[in-house]
Design a protein around this motif. Structure first.
Motif, PDB file in Angstrom:
ATOM      1  N   LEU A  38       0.829  -1.205   0.000  1.00  8.73           N
ATOM      2  CA  LEU A  38       0.000   0.000   0.000  1.00  8.73           C
ATOM      3  C   LEU A  38       0.866   1.258   0.000  1.00  8.73           C
ATOM      4  CD1 LEU A  38      -3.017   0.820   0.088  1.00  8.73           C
ATOM      5  CD2 LEU A  38      -2.682   1.217   2.507  1.00  8.73           C
ATOM      6  N   LYS A  39       1.973   1.223   0.724  1.00  6.36           N
ATOM      7  CA  LYS A  39       2.894   2.368   0.713  1.00  6.36           C
ATOM      8  C   LYS A  39       3.430   2.610  -0.696  1.00  6.36           C
ATOM      9  CE  LYS A  39       4.552   2.256   5.469  1.00  6.36           C
ATOM     10  NZ  LYS A  39       5.725   2.110   6.348  1.00  6.36           N
ATOM     11  N   GLU A  40       3.770   1.525  -1.404  1.00  9.82           N
ATOM     12  CA  GLU A  40       4.263   1.655  -2.779  1.00  9.82           C
ATOM     13  C   GLU A  40       3.196   2.262  -3.690  1.00  9.82           C
ATOM     14  OE1 GLU A  40       5.567  -2.150  -4.143  1.00  9.82           O
ATOM     15  OE2 GLU A  40       7.090  -2.332  -2.582  1.00  9.82           O
ATOM     16  N   VAL A  41       1.954   1.815  -3.535  1.00  8.33           N
ATOM     17  CA  VAL A  41       0.859   2.335  -4.363  1.00  8.33           C
ATOM     18  C   VAL A  41       0.661   3.824  -4.107  1.00  8.33           C
ATOM     19  CG1 VAL A  41      -1.636   2.244  -4.728  1.00  8.33           C
ATOM     20  CG2 VAL A  41      -0.327   0.131  -4.616  1.00  8.33           C
ATOM     21  N   PHE A  42       0.668   4.232  -2.841  1.00 11.24           N
ATOM     22  CA  PHE A  42       0.486   5.644  -2.523  1.00 11.24           C
ATOM     23  C   PHE A  42       1.632   6.482  -3.079  1.00 11.24           C
ATOM     24  CE2 PHE A  42      -3.127   4.792  -0.011  1.00 11.24           C
ATOM     25  CZ  PHE A  42      -3.701   6.009   0.330  1.00 11.24           C
ATOM     26  N   LYS A  43       2.846   5.950  -3.006  1.00 11.61           N
ATOM     27  CA  LYS A  43       3.999   6.698  -3.510  1.00 11.61           C
ATOM     28  C   LYS A  43       3.945   6.812  -5.033  1.00 11.61           C
ATOM     29  CE  LYS A  43       8.981   6.981  -3.043  1.00 11.61           C
ATOM     30  NZ  LYS A  43      10.180   6.390  -2.451  1.00 11.61           N
ATOM     31  N   GLU A  44       3.586   5.721  -5.713  1.00 13.24           N
ATOM     32  CA  GLU A  44       3.594   5.699  -7.172  1.00 13.24           C
ATOM     33  C   GLU A  44       2.431   6.479  -7.789  1.00 13.24           C
ATOM     34  OE1 GLU A  44       3.365   2.410 -10.779  1.00 13.24           O
ATOM     35  OE2 GLU A  44       3.955   1.781  -8.768  1.00 13.24           O
ATOM     36  N   TYR A  45       1.216   6.281  -7.266  1.00  9.34           N
ATOM     37  CA  TYR A  45       0.038   6.853  -7.909  1.00  9.34           C
ATOM     38  C   TYR A  45      -0.380   8.207  -7.348  1.00  9.34           C
ATOM     39  CZ  TYR A  45      -0.531   2.438 -10.293  1.00  9.34           C
ATOM     40  OH  TYR A  45      -0.325   1.346 -11.085  1.00  9.34           O
ATOM     41  N   PHE A  46      -0.126   8.438  -6.060  1.00  8.87           N
ATOM     42  CA  PHE A  46      -0.549   9.693  -5.446  1.00  8.87           C
ATOM     43  C   PHE A  46       0.614  10.626  -5.156  1.00  8.87           C
ATOM     44  CE2 PHE A  46      -3.811   6.564  -3.929  1.00  8.87           C
ATOM     45  CZ  PHE A  46      -4.836   7.017  -4.735  1.00  8.87           C
ATOM     46  N   GLY A  47       1.848  10.138  -5.251  1.00 10.63           N
ATOM     47  CA  GLY A  47       3.019  10.975  -5.026  1.00 10.63           C
ATOM     48  C   GLY A  47       3.247  11.335  -3.573  1.00 10.63           C
ATOM     49  N   VAL A  48       2.698  10.537  -2.652  1.00  9.35           N
ATOM     50  CA  VAL A  48       2.840  10.794  -1.218  1.00  9.35           C
ATOM     51  C   VAL A  48       3.318   9.516  -0.541  1.00  9.35           C
ATOM     52  CG1 VAL A  48       1.605  11.396   0.894  1.00  9.35           C
ATOM     53  CG2 VAL A  48       0.970  12.481  -1.253  1.00  9.35           C
ATOM     54  N   THR A  49       4.347   9.629   0.290  1.00  9.61           N
ATOM     55  CA  THR A  49       4.807   8.483   1.068  1.00  9.61           C
ATOM     56  C   THR A  49       4.162   8.550   2.448  1.00  9.61           C
ATOM     57  OG1 THR A  49       6.915   8.506  -0.091  1.00  9.61           O
ATOM     58  CG2 THR A  49       6.814   7.267   1.960  1.00  9.61           C
ATOM     59  N   PRO A  50       3.310   7.580   2.804  1.00 11.11           N
ATOM     60  CA  PRO A  50       2.640   7.609   4.108  1.00 11.11           C
ATOM     61  C   PRO A  50       3.645   7.517   5.252  1.00 11.11           C
ATOM     62  CG  PRO A  50       1.623   5.989   2.662  1.00 11.11           C
ATOM     63  CD  PRO A  50       2.866   6.445   1.997  1.00 11.11           C
ATOM     64  N   SER A  51       3.372   8.252   6.328  1.00  6.93           N
ATOM     65  CA  SER A  51       4.256   8.190   7.487  1.00  6.93           C
ATOM     66  C   SER A  51       3.930   6.986   8.365  1.00  6.93           C
ATOM     67  CB  SER A  51       4.157   9.478   8.300  1.00  6.93           C
ATOM     68  OG  SER A  51       2.834   9.683   8.734  1.00  6.93           O
ATOM     69  N   LYS A  52       2.672   6.522   8.319  1.00  3.35           N
ATOM     70  CA  LYS A  52       2.276   5.375   9.137  1.00  3.35           C
ATOM     71  C   LYS A  52       1.097   4.673   8.467  1.00  3.35           C
ATOM     72  CE  LYS A  52       0.136   5.633  13.324  1.00  3.35           C
ATOM     73  NZ  LYS A  52      -0.027   5.977  14.743  1.00  3.35           N
ATOM     74  N   VAL A  53       1.078   3.337   8.555  1.00  2.00           N
ATOM     75  CA  VAL A  53      -0.021   2.550   7.995  1.00  2.00           C
ATOM     76  C   VAL A  53      -0.440   1.505   9.021  1.00  2.00           C
ATOM     77  CG1 VAL A  53      -0.738   0.976   6.171  1.00  2.00           C
ATOM     78  CG2 VAL A  53       0.787   2.861   5.629  1.00  2.00           C
ATOM     79  N   ASN A  54      -1.715   1.520   9.401  1.00  4.40           N
ATOM     80  CA  ASN A  54      -2.286   0.503  10.286  1.00  4.40           C
ATOM     81  C   ASN A  54      -3.295  -0.302   9.485  1.00  4.40           C
ATOM     82  OD1 ASN A  54      -0.859   1.511  12.468  1.00  4.40           O
ATOM     83  ND2 ASN A  54      -2.501   2.903  13.046  1.00  4.40           N
ATOM     84  N   SER A  55      -3.384  -1.603   9.774  1.00  7.20           N
ATOM     85  CA  SER A  55      -4.286  -2.442   8.993  1.00  7.20           C
ATOM     86  C   SER A  55      -5.129  -3.331   9.892  1.00  7.20           C
ATOM     87  CB  SER A  55      -3.491  -3.316   8.026  1.00  7.20           C
ATOM     88  OG  SER A  55      -2.706  -4.239   8.733  1.00  7.20           O
ATOM     89  N   LEU A  56      -6.268  -3.762   9.343  1.00  6.59           N
ATOM     90  CA  LEU A  56      -7.090  -4.763  10.001  1.00  6.59           C
ATOM     91  C   LEU A  56      -7.780  -5.589   8.929  1.00  6.59           C
ATOM     92  CD1 LEU A  56     -10.449  -4.026  10.084  1.00  6.59           C
ATOM     93  CD2 LEU A  56      -9.501  -2.123  11.335  1.00  6.59           C
TER      94      LEU A  56
END
Length: 93
Positions: A38-56
């Motif tokens: 998901l971090k890769e997708v956000f970086k590639e498609y939205f141009g933003v690297t998330p600082s934190k990702v929580n999942s469930l």
């Protein structure tokens, strides 16, 4: 490799809209998506690297229709925290 097609929806509820004001986006994905994917997708498609990702992982509900038992699909939900001052364009309810 994760892909943008694994993201099913960006969730818009009272809770998620309040979280968006604080820089957290809630995303529903297929069960095979990972945090790093998901971090890769956000970086590639939205141009933003998330600082934190929580999942469930959310199991699908068991439902009845005309007396027959069925089950909704399982999915994963991610809470993606964006860095301070970062935003994704055209992301509104």
């Amino acid at each position: 490799m994760a892909d943008i097609t694994d993201i099913k929806a960006i969730l818009y509820t009272e809770k998620t809209i309040e979280l968006q004001e604080n820089g957290v986006i809630v995303v529903q994905t297929s069960p095979r998506m990972t945090k790093n994917g998901l971090k890769e997708v956000f970086k590639e498609y939205f141009g933003v690297t998330p600082s934190k990702v929580n999942s469930l992982r959310q199991d699908g509900k068991v439902k009845r229709f005309r007396g027959k038992i069925g089950k909704r699909a399982d999915f994963k939900k991610f809470y993606v925290t964006l860095p301070e001052g970062a935003a994704i364009a055209n992301l509104s309810a």
